[in-house]
Scaffold this motif. Sequence first.
Motif, mmCIF file in Angstrom:
data_model
loop_
_atom_site.group_PDB
_atom_site.id
_atom_site.type_symbol
_atom_site.label_atom_id
_atom_site.label_comp_id
_atom_site.label_asym_id
_atom_site.label_seq_id
_atom_site.Cartn_x
_atom_site.Cartn_y
_atom_site.Cartn_z
ATOM 1 N N GLY A 197 -2.024 5.098 -14.255
ATOM 2 C CA GLY A 197 -2.870 3.759 -14.217
ATOM 3 C C GLY A 197 -2.544 3.100 -13.166
ATOM 4 N N THR A 198 -3.834 2.924 -12.437
ATOM 5 C CA THR A 198 -3.692 2.335 -11.046
ATOM 6 C C THR A 198 -3.925 1.012 -11.519
ATOM 7 O OG1 THR A 198 -4.261 4.247 -9.960
ATOM 8 C CG2 THR A 198 -4.258 2.339 -8.684
ATOM 9 N N LEU A 199 -3.174 -0.191 -11.019
ATOM 10 C CA LEU A 199 -3.433 -1.504 -11.258
ATOM 11 C C LEU A 199 -4.057 -2.434 -10.312
ATOM 12 C CD1 LEU A 199 0.164 -2.137 -13.126
ATOM 13 C CD2 LEU A 199 -1.998 -1.136 -14.183
ATOM 14 N N TRP A 200 -5.244 -2.382 -10.278
ATOM 15 C CA TRP A 200 -5.990 -3.322 -9.222
ATOM 16 C C TRP A 200 -6.466 -4.524 -10.040
ATOM 17 C CZ3 TRP A 200 -8.196 -1.884 -4.432
ATOM 18 C CH2 TRP A 200 -8.175 -0.765 -4.270
ATOM 19 N N SER A 201 -6.369 -5.528 -8.948
ATOM 20 C CA SER A 201 -6.665 -6.902 -9.490
ATOM 21 C C SER A 201 -8.327 -6.900 -9.194
ATOM 22 C CB SER A 201 -6.142 -7.968 -8.550
ATOM 23 O OG SER A 201 -6.991 -7.799 -7.290
ATOM 24 N N GLN A 202 -8.964 -7.634 -10.203
ATOM 25 C CA GLN A 202 -10.353 -7.678 -10.132
ATOM 26 C C GLN A 202 -10.905 -8.187 -8.859
ATOM 27 O OE1 GLN A 202 -12.366 -9.822 -13.597
ATOM 28 N NE2 GLN A 202 -10.654 -9.154 -14.974
ATOM 29 N N TYR A 203 -10.437 -9.125 -8.228
ATOM 30 C CA TYR A 203 -10.770 -9.558 -6.966
ATOM 31 C C TYR A 203 -10.434 -8.577 -5.830
ATOM 32 C CZ TYR A 203 -11.143 -12.437 -2.759
ATOM 33 O OH TYR A 203 -11.625 -12.965 -1.372
ATOM 34 N N GLY A 204 -9.259 -7.858 -5.773
ATOM 35 C CA GLY A 204 -9.008 -6.763 -4.845
ATOM 36 C C GLY A 204 -9.841 -5.822 -4.948
ATOM 37 N N ILE A 205 -10.262 -5.198 -6.285
ATOM 38 C CA ILE A 205 -11.296 -4.029 -6.204
ATOM 39 C C ILE A 205 -12.848 -4.517 -5.833
ATOM 40 C CG2 ILE A 205 -11.838 -4.362 -8.713
ATOM 41 C CD1 ILE A 205 -11.342 -0.837 -7.316
ATOM 42 N N TRP A 206 -13.080 -5.660 -6.154
ATOM 43 C CA TRP A 206 -14.320 -6.304 -5.672
ATOM 44 C C TRP A 206 -14.425 -6.331 -4.211
ATOM 45 C CZ3 TRP A 206 -15.543 -11.126 -3.333
ATOM 46 C CH2 TRP A 206 -17.191 -11.290 -3.165
ATOM 47 N N ARG A 207 -13.259 -6.540 -3.596
ATOM 48 C CA ARG A 207 -13.415 -6.769 -1.945
ATOM 49 C C ARG A 207 -13.310 -5.327 -1.286
ATOM 50 N NH1 ARG A 207 -14.904 -10.521 1.229
ATOM 51 N NH2 ARG A 207 -14.243 -12.704 0.727
ATOM 52 N N ALA A 208 -12.516 -4.390 -2.127
ATOM 53 C CA ALA A 208 -12.196 -3.179 -1.627
ATOM 54 C C ALA A 208 -13.543 -2.159 -1.623
ATOM 55 C CB ALA A 208 -11.185 -2.474 -2.167
ATOM 56 N N THR A 209 -14.267 -2.359 -2.880
ATOM 57 C CA THR A 209 -15.046 -1.116 -3.090
ATOM 58 C C THR A 209 -16.278 -1.576 -3.767
ATOM 59 O OG1 THR A 209 -15.440 1.197 -3.668
ATOM 60 C CG2 THR A 209 -14.167 -0.175 -5.203
ATOM 61 N N LEU A 210 -16.497 -2.818 -4.433
ATOM 62 C CA LEU A 210 -17.585 -3.332 -5.315
ATOM 63 C C LEU A 210 -18.609 -4.167 -4.621
ATOM 64 C CD1 LEU A 210 -15.869 -3.996 -8.787
ATOM 65 C CD2 LEU A 210 -16.657 -1.699 -7.789
ATOM 66 N N GLY A 211 -18.471 -4.161 -3.352
ATOM 67 C CA GLY A 211 -19.345 -5.212 -2.654
ATOM 68 C C GLY A 211 -18.802 -6.298 -2.086
ATOM 69 N N GLY A 212 -17.598 -6.605 -2.273
ATOM 70 C CA GLY A 212 -16.977 -7.993 -1.744
ATOM 71 C C GLY A 212 -17.056 -7.975 -0.336
ATOM 72 N N GLY A 393 -1.368 13.643 10.175
ATOM 73 C CA GLY A 393 -0.670 12.642 9.404
ATOM 74 C C GLY A 393 -1.315 12.409 8.284
ATOM 75 N N TRP A 394 -0.948 11.018 7.635
ATOM 76 C CA TRP A 394 -1.288 10.633 6.319
ATOM 77 C C TRP A 394 -2.618 9.994 6.373
ATOM 78 C CZ3 TRP A 394 0.662 13.627 2.615
ATOM 79 C CH2 TRP A 394 1.621 14.347 2.734
ATOM 80 N N LEU A 395 -3.723 10.282 5.783
ATOM 81 C CA LEU A 395 -4.685 9.259 5.497
ATOM 82 C C LEU A 395 -4.447 7.939 4.712
ATOM 83 C CD1 LEU A 395 -7.733 8.343 5.749
ATOM 84 C CD2 LEU A 395 -8.130 9.622 3.653
ATOM 85 N N ALA A 396 -4.390 6.737 5.259
ATOM 86 C CA ALA A 396 -3.856 5.560 4.536
ATOM 87 C C ALA A 396 -5.094 4.456 4.616
ATOM 88 C CB ALA A 396 -2.805 5.253 5.174
ATOM 89 N N ALA A 397 -4.601 3.552 3.741
ATOM 90 C CA ALA A 397 -5.386 2.286 3.771
ATOM 91 C C ALA A 397 -4.678 1.013 3.533
ATOM 92 C CB ALA A 397 -6.403 2.174 2.412
ATOM 93 N N HIS A 398 -5.347 0.119 3.931
ATOM 94 C CA HIS A 398 -4.532 -1.404 4.050
ATOM 95 C C HIS A 398 -5.160 -2.517 2.977
ATOM 96 C CE1 HIS A 398 -7.280 -3.155 6.724
ATOM 97 N NE2 HIS A 398 -6.900 -2.176 7.631
ATOM 98 N N GLU A 399 -4.507 -3.455 2.814
ATOM 99 C CA GLU A 399 -5.199 -4.419 1.779
ATOM 100 C C GLU A 399 -6.554 -4.805 1.794
ATOM 101 O OE1 GLU A 399 -3.552 -5.334 -0.861
ATOM 102 O OE2 GLU A 399 -1.466 -5.573 -0.265
ATOM 103 N N PRO A 400 -7.412 -4.999 0.908
ATOM 104 C CA PRO A 400 -6.888 -4.942 -0.603
ATOM 105 C C PRO A 400 -6.384 -3.739 -1.163
ATOM 106 C CG PRO A 400 -9.265 -5.212 -0.240
ATOM 107 C CD PRO A 400 -8.801 -5.198 0.989
ATOM 108 N N LEU A 401 -5.272 -3.783 -1.836
ATOM 109 C CA LEU A 401 -4.929 -2.626 -2.671
ATOM 110 C C LEU A 401 -4.339 -3.002 -3.998
ATOM 111 C CD1 LEU A 401 -2.302 -1.286 0.316
ATOM 112 C CD2 LEU A 401 -4.781 -0.525 -0.276
ATOM 113 N N PRO A 402 -4.180 -1.853 -4.775
ATOM 114 C CA PRO A 402 -3.599 -2.109 -6.279
ATOM 115 C C PRO A 402 -2.398 -2.775 -5.996
ATOM 116 C CG PRO A 402 -4.566 0.273 -6.009
ATOM 117 C CD PRO A 402 -4.478 -0.600 -4.624
#
Length: 551
Positions: A197-212, A393-402
């Motif tokens: 279970g990946t714990l995203w904040s609602q604001y974080g997931i909106w910023r990351a991938t829901l249009g924010g 190397g490793w594909l990575a991402a920075h904030e916003p994150l879970p």
Amino acid sequence: MTTPTRPSIADLFRSVAHAVPEREAIVHRSLRRTYAELYDRGERLAGLLAARGLGAHRERDGLQAHESGQDHLALLLHNGPEYAEACLGAFASRVAPFNVNYRYTAAELKNLFADARPAVVVYHATLAPTLADVLDELVGAPLLLQVADDSGNPLLPGALDYEEALAAAPSHGSRPATSPDDLYIIYTGGTTGMPKGTLWSQYGIWRATLGGAAFPEEVTAADVALAAAATPGRRVLGAAPFMHGAGGWQLLATLLSGGLIAIPDRVHRLDAADVCALIERERLETCALVGEAFARPVADEMERRTYDFSSVRAFVVGGGATSPGTKERLLAALGDRAVLSDGAGATETGRIIQADLTLGEKAEPGVFALTPRACVLDHARTRTLEPGEPEIGWLAAHEPLPFGYLGDPVKTAATFPVVAGRRMAVPGDLAELRADGRLVLRGRAATTINSGGEKIFAEEVERALFTHPAVRDVLVLGRPSERWGEEVVALVLLEAEADDDQLRGQAARQLARYKLPKEFVRVPEIRRSPAGKADYVWARSVVETVAKGKT
């Protein structure tokens, strides 16, 4: 609790619904639901949950990264309006929703629920028999809300009929003030082992991938609603399963931008004719397809019969590999007015790499552009690589994150390291950067098979096959498939006679059907190192030899 510039998903949807109340939000079969109606039904569910004392019990600032202070709601549903309503109602009541793969067997569902501990389960009636097999083994007695469907299955003992429960609940009443840090839980498909279970904040997931990301940092829910009201809203195909991360993100992103999501009539399986007719009938603009398993049948149907797809502006493929030939066929059918967007990411990152293709362009398989949140770390995960450095190397991402993984501090620390003072997500994809800045995706480090958009953990299949008394040793891997992207193959060393049906039947007692091997290859030995590690180079050569022998 919610600050003006960090809205929750509940805040955002409330504002959008009030700004465009008469606009259609969801279409499915004969049902056409407006934003006002969707908001009302979500609020009724929120009232029902709040009346039972469900919600948030500990605030985020008092929790560690792997902890949840909220009750959880399981979404054991096929695509439909109820999926959106249950998500939105959970958000409004500060209950954290989480996705459940509706293909899971009772054994798999039991393992998932032992980890997630749902206080509520919203489920379609056709899935009631599977759910019934696990209820006695759950900790606590969750509230059961059964959504009627064509199966005609009766209510489970103690369950409430979903429609009756909503009708009896108040449409308006006291609701808790939501927080931008309230959770949206997304279970992985098993890439790193058993689902987490990946714990995203609602604001974080909106910023990351829901249009924010389209809005400035200083933004309010009212600002987002004004933007939604200023445009007619995208018209989006809802064929990708909502119970997968990408499908659920598409659903929420559409609703938080004032768009319409149209769900095919058939939700248990892909029906290409149904999908194409829906695109034509509803004048859809954005059509998301899950890799080759969805894209190829749709391309076949578009060539078999003429449809008016003049409204389509984008086909979006992802969640699995799509062949260059299928991409070209889709674009040829659409002409030069549309773009085909291929992308990838992970539950822990969202979509972070992308490749857009137009008519006449040739796709380079596995080559993508990085989005602003993406980077490639060196193999030791100490720094970011520069374009042209000759290192995988490793594909990575920075904030916003879970925040992390539910109940797993060790895996949380491993997947979300701090690199050069910056917190990163490193889900396990190997990649390298070309000198031109584009990324070449090399694939998962783990032994994961992606078949038709479903992630299949090879060791889980091996464990199931090992329970057959005739199996002495087994090794599972994926091989290329035009239909599915990859398909599961099992190399088996037997010490007694057992035909394919017997082996597959034994595995089917523990695994969903999509995880079962498409073929069993009988071998005189399974090559392993002295430490017991499988020789995958040898295994792949065996599978390739068998495939060549059939051509």
